[in-house]
Design a protein around this motif. Structure first.
Motif, short mmCIF file in Angstrom:
data_model
loop_
_atom_site.label_atom_id
_atom_site.label_comp_id
_atom_site.label_asym_id
_atom_site.label_seq_id
_atom_site.Cartn_x
_atom_site.Cartn_y
_atom_site.Cartn_z
N MET A 26 12.61 -14.91 42.24
CA MET A 26 13.01 -13.52 42.06
C MET A 26 13.34 -12.88 43.41
O MET A 26 12.98 -13.41 44.47
CB MET A 26 11.90 -12.72 41.38
CG MET A 26 11.65 -13.15 39.93
SD MET A 26 10.49 -12.09 39.06
CE MET A 26 11.48 -10.60 38.86
N ILE A 29 3.61 -7.69 38.97
CA ILE A 29 4.39 -7.85 37.74
C ILE A 29 5.50 -6.81 37.68
O ILE A 29 5.27 -5.62 37.92
CB ILE A 29 3.47 -7.69 36.51
CG1 ILE A 29 2.35 -8.72 36.52
CG2 ILE A 29 4.29 -7.77 35.22
CD1 ILE A 29 2.80 -10.16 36.39
N LYS A 30 6.71 -7.27 37.39
CA LYS A 30 7.80 -6.34 37.09
C LYS A 30 7.74 -6.04 35.61
O LYS A 30 7.95 -6.92 34.77
CB LYS A 30 9.14 -6.97 37.46
CG LYS A 30 10.32 -6.00 37.38
CD LYS A 30 11.60 -6.66 37.89
CE LYS A 30 12.75 -5.64 37.92
NZ LYS A 30 14.00 -6.28 38.43
N GLU A 80 8.41 -5.13 31.96
CA GLU A 80 9.52 -5.06 31.02
C GLU A 80 9.30 -3.93 30.01
O GLU A 80 10.14 -3.04 29.87
CB GLU A 80 9.67 -6.39 30.28
CG GLU A 80 10.16 -7.54 31.14
CD GLU A 80 11.64 -7.49 31.40
OE1 GLU A 80 12.34 -6.71 30.74
OE2 GLU A 80 12.10 -8.24 32.27
N ARG A 93 7.44 -9.66 34.01
CA ARG A 93 7.78 -10.90 34.71
C ARG A 93 7.06 -10.96 36.04
O ARG A 93 6.92 -9.94 36.73
CB ARG A 93 9.29 -11.01 34.94
CG ARG A 93 10.06 -11.11 33.64
CD ARG A 93 11.52 -11.45 33.87
NE ARG A 93 12.22 -11.44 32.58
CZ ARG A 93 12.22 -12.46 31.74
NH1 ARG A 93 11.56 -13.57 32.06
NH2 ARG A 93 12.86 -12.40 30.59
N GLU A 100 6.83 -17.42 39.75
CA GLU A 100 7.69 -16.24 39.84
C GLU A 100 8.81 -16.33 38.80
O GLU A 100 9.37 -17.40 38.56
CB GLU A 100 8.28 -16.12 41.25
CG GLU A 100 7.23 -15.71 42.28
CD GLU A 100 7.85 -15.40 43.63
OE1 GLU A 100 9.09 -15.33 43.73
OE2 GLU A 100 7.08 -15.22 44.60
N GLY A 101 9.11 -15.20 38.18
CA GLY A 101 10.13 -15.12 37.15
C GLY A 101 9.61 -15.38 35.75
O GLY A 101 10.31 -15.13 34.76
N GLN A 102 8.38 -15.88 35.63
CA GLN A 102 7.81 -16.23 34.34
C GLN A 102 7.46 -14.98 33.53
O GLN A 102 7.00 -13.98 34.07
CB GLN A 102 6.55 -17.06 34.58
CG GLN A 102 5.98 -17.79 33.38
CD GLN A 102 4.90 -18.77 33.82
OE1 GLN A 102 4.19 -18.55 34.79
NE2 GLN A 102 4.79 -19.87 33.11
N LEU A 103 7.70 -15.04 32.22
CA LEU A 103 7.30 -13.96 31.34
C LEU A 103 5.81 -14.05 31.08
O LEU A 103 5.27 -15.15 30.89
CB LEU A 103 8.06 -14.05 30.02
CG LEU A 103 8.03 -12.81 29.10
CD1 LEU A 103 8.79 -11.65 29.73
CD2 LEU A 103 8.62 -13.15 27.73
N CYS A 153 -3.12 -12.17 33.62
CA CYS A 153 -1.71 -12.45 33.39
C CYS A 153 -1.58 -13.78 32.64
O CYS A 153 -1.86 -14.85 33.19
CB CYS A 153 -0.97 -12.52 34.73
SG CYS A 153 -1.12 -11.01 35.72
N GLU A 172 8.67 -18.28 26.88
CA GLU A 172 9.79 -17.42 26.49
C GLU A 172 10.79 -18.15 25.61
O GLU A 172 11.31 -17.58 24.64
CB GLU A 172 10.47 -16.88 27.74
CG GLU A 172 11.54 -15.86 27.45
CD GLU A 172 12.07 -15.19 28.71
OE1 GLU A 172 12.91 -14.28 28.59
OE2 GLU A 172 11.63 -15.57 29.82
#
Length: 372
Positions: free
Chosen positions: A1, A37-38, A40, A73, A86-89, A142, A147
């Protein structure tokens, strides 16, 4: 990311019980034992409005970024991360426990708990929650989500769910903790009361997913009728304020093994507590999860004479979360019924809170979605 930005938009409450405001604040940095965490989408619990306007008088520090469980994510990881990528839901859980004291428990963005240890957690490292573009969470909170499995079309071997539907799993997770605490088994019969709200309805669905038969109890006859149509293993009994009548109605369905109470505080004087306990078989089990604030009169002689187990349970254990995710992944608990009532940007938090308070029922959710 992409590298983390320096600042992000977040809902902030500067003074307890005063209105929330969207502010630009620094993005949290990953430290050992954490993930950034980004976000969603983040859940809005039906009573969020009354938490932050002070009606419920929950204790938490300010300034605070409020929130609760969310789907996001992984944007950055602490140096000791071994599973997350990184990038994982991921599903990010709101129940945070002290690593050196499991009895120190907070609800992220909601309540600081009742011990000195829990207050230290919320006044320190884990003060801010999910109503923001980014949040920092403990690694153990987490939980990775497959996904491709959950969100790919059925025609491609997936389950066909969207991220909003996945956010609903935070609702049945609560009663799942209570049902597991009394060791509910497939083939048993459990009374869920009240069963017509968000958490009560979630309890019905998770009990069915665990293989049980359910007697759903509530005051609203129309809502009970909807539950009855959901599955052939659901029976219903209306609360009428008369213990003798309620016990007779419950016992028509034969042997009852367990009772899960998940009452709101307004049910303090309800007759269903006594009715449900008196309907249990010898060695029956009771899970008390509701928000009752006062003491309850209990049928002591019956409880003693028939070896009834009463078990208090607040929330759930960490290991319950991946177990619930597996129930969905394997098709035991389906999300087809989950209905998204609305998704709101942070700036429209007040409307979102009002909708969640007034219009959510079985399988219905309202979400906040940060605008990137």
């Amino acid at each position: 990311m992409a590298p983390l930005p320096e600042t992000h938009h977040a809902l902030v409450q500067r003074v307890y019980a005063e209105p929330l405001k969207v502010e630009d604040i620094p993005v949290p940095k990953p430290t050992a034992g954490s993930a950034v965490i980004k976000v969603e989408v983040a859940n809005i619990i039906s009573y969020m409005r009354d938490i932050y306007n002070g009606v419920r008088k929950y204790q938490y520090p300010t300034p605070l970024v409020p929130g609760t469980m969310c789907i996001g994510r992984v944007a950055a990881l602490g140096s000791d991360a071994t599973l997350l990528k990184e990038g994982q839901l991921a599903y990010v859980d709101c129940t945070i426990r002290g690593r050196d004291d499991p009895g120190a428990i907070i609800l992220s963005g909601i309540a600081e708990g009742g011990t000195e240890g829990s207050k230290a957690l919320m006044h320190g490292e884990w003060r801010d929650s999910s109503y923001a573009e980014y949040m920092k969470a403990p690694l153990e909170n987490c939980h990775p989500v497959d996904e491709a499995k959950f969100c790919s079309p059925v025609s491609e071997g997936g389950l066909g769910y969207n991220i909003g539907q996945l956010a609903w799993l935070g609702i049945p997770l609560v009663p799942y903790g209570g049902l597991k605490s009394i060791n509910l088994q497939a083939g048993e019969t459990v009374v869920i009361a009240p069963a017509t709200g968000g958490f009560g309805g979630g309890a019905v669905l998770i009990a069915l997913a665990m293989g049980a038969r359910v007697i759903a109890m509530g005051r609203n006859a129309d809502a009970l009728a909807k539950l009855k149509k959901f599955d052939s293993r659901v029976e219903t009994v209306q609360m009428v304020g008369d213990v003798e009548k309620e016990v007779a109605a419950l016992k028509k369905f034969g042997r009852i093994d367990a009772f899960l109470d998940i009452s709101p505080s307004q049910a303090q004087d309800s007759t269903h507590f006594k009715s449900c306990i008196l309907s249990l078989r010898p060695e029956g089990r009771v899970s008390l999860m509701g928000g009752i604030l006062g003491d309850l009169p209990l049928p002591h002689r019956f409880i003693m004479r028939f070896n009834i187990t009463l078990k208090g349970k607040w929330m759930y254990y960490r290991e319950d979360i991946p177990a619930l995710i597996k129930l969905i992944e394997h098709g035991n608990l389906k999300l087809d019924h989950v209905k998204l009532i609305g998704t709101y940007p942070l700036e429209e938090w007040k409307e979102a809170f009002d909708v969640a308070a007034d219009k959510t029922g079985l399988g219905e959710i309202v979400l906040l979605k940060p605008q990137y």
